[in-house]
Design a protein around this motif. Sequence first.
Motif, short mmCIF file in Angstrom:
data_model
loop_
_atom_site.label_atom_id
_atom_site.label_comp_id
_atom_site.label_asym_id
_atom_site.label_seq_id
_atom_site.Cartn_x
_atom_site.Cartn_y
_atom_site.Cartn_z
N HIS A 23 -6.15 0.00 -1.33
CA HIS A 23 -5.15 0.72 -0.54
C HIS A 23 -4.60 1.96 -1.24
CE1 HIS A 23 -4.66 -2.49 2.51
NE2 HIS A 23 -4.94 -3.29 1.51
N PRO A 33 0.83 -1.20 0.00
CA PRO A 33 0.00 0.00 0.00
C PRO A 33 0.86 1.25 0.00
CG PRO A 33 -0.68 -1.55 1.70
CD PRO A 33 0.64 -2.03 1.18
N LEU A 60 -1.89 5.90 3.86
CA LEU A 60 -2.14 5.08 5.03
C LEU A 60 -2.52 5.94 6.22
CD1 LEU A 60 0.74 2.49 4.80
CD2 LEU A 60 -1.66 2.13 4.28
#
Length: 220
Positions: free
Chosen positions: A120, A24, A29
């Motif tokens: 992601h 990812p 994130l």
Amino acid sequence: MDGNYLDSATLDNTKALEDQIFYPPRRHLCPERTNTMFSLDRSGLFCIETSCNRNRRGAQMKPCGIITLLTDFGLEDGYVGIVKGVILGINPSARIVDISHLIPHGSILDAALVLQEAWHFFPEGTVHLAIVDPGVGTSRIPLALETSNHCFVGPDNGLFRPIIDQYPSSKIVHLNKSQYFLPEISNTFHGRDIFAPVAAHLSSGIALHLLGSPVSDPVS
């Protein structure tokens, strides 16, 4: 096994899941976790590093306005356009991104893999609408889940199993609040009548818990 569902044993033993590693992108994130590498292989989905704890504290996702769309509809008819029209009729400012509409018809496994590889890479607050639903019109339930500051909408048939396995604290609801659906529900097109309206409402800021009842044992 019923062909309308994908169970965890199938995910564990399917050759297509072996040796696939996804990374990812760090910029999308959750800031409360480190960059995570995870693998899909014979042992199933596992995280090598820590995952986000934000959802465990009950914080509501703040939508960013993006809705991704993954289906097995193909591109030869108007079904994809109809789903997009429903979304835009509820949330005209939604930004719809096509992941794929060429999933082999009814292939829950292929859809689960493509979704797991793709989601992601989208910003936090994205709503992911996945419609690969060979069990439409049966007892399988429609559901939505929230985890890692993303929402997912689709049928409870195993499509979201890799995500739920990775994030066991996901908030999951059975979509049963008909005020968030289209007025008339077809037995064969829940993508248009249930899933698309729910995704649009989520992207507009409607909280997940308002859309249905909590689910503790999904097939997905």
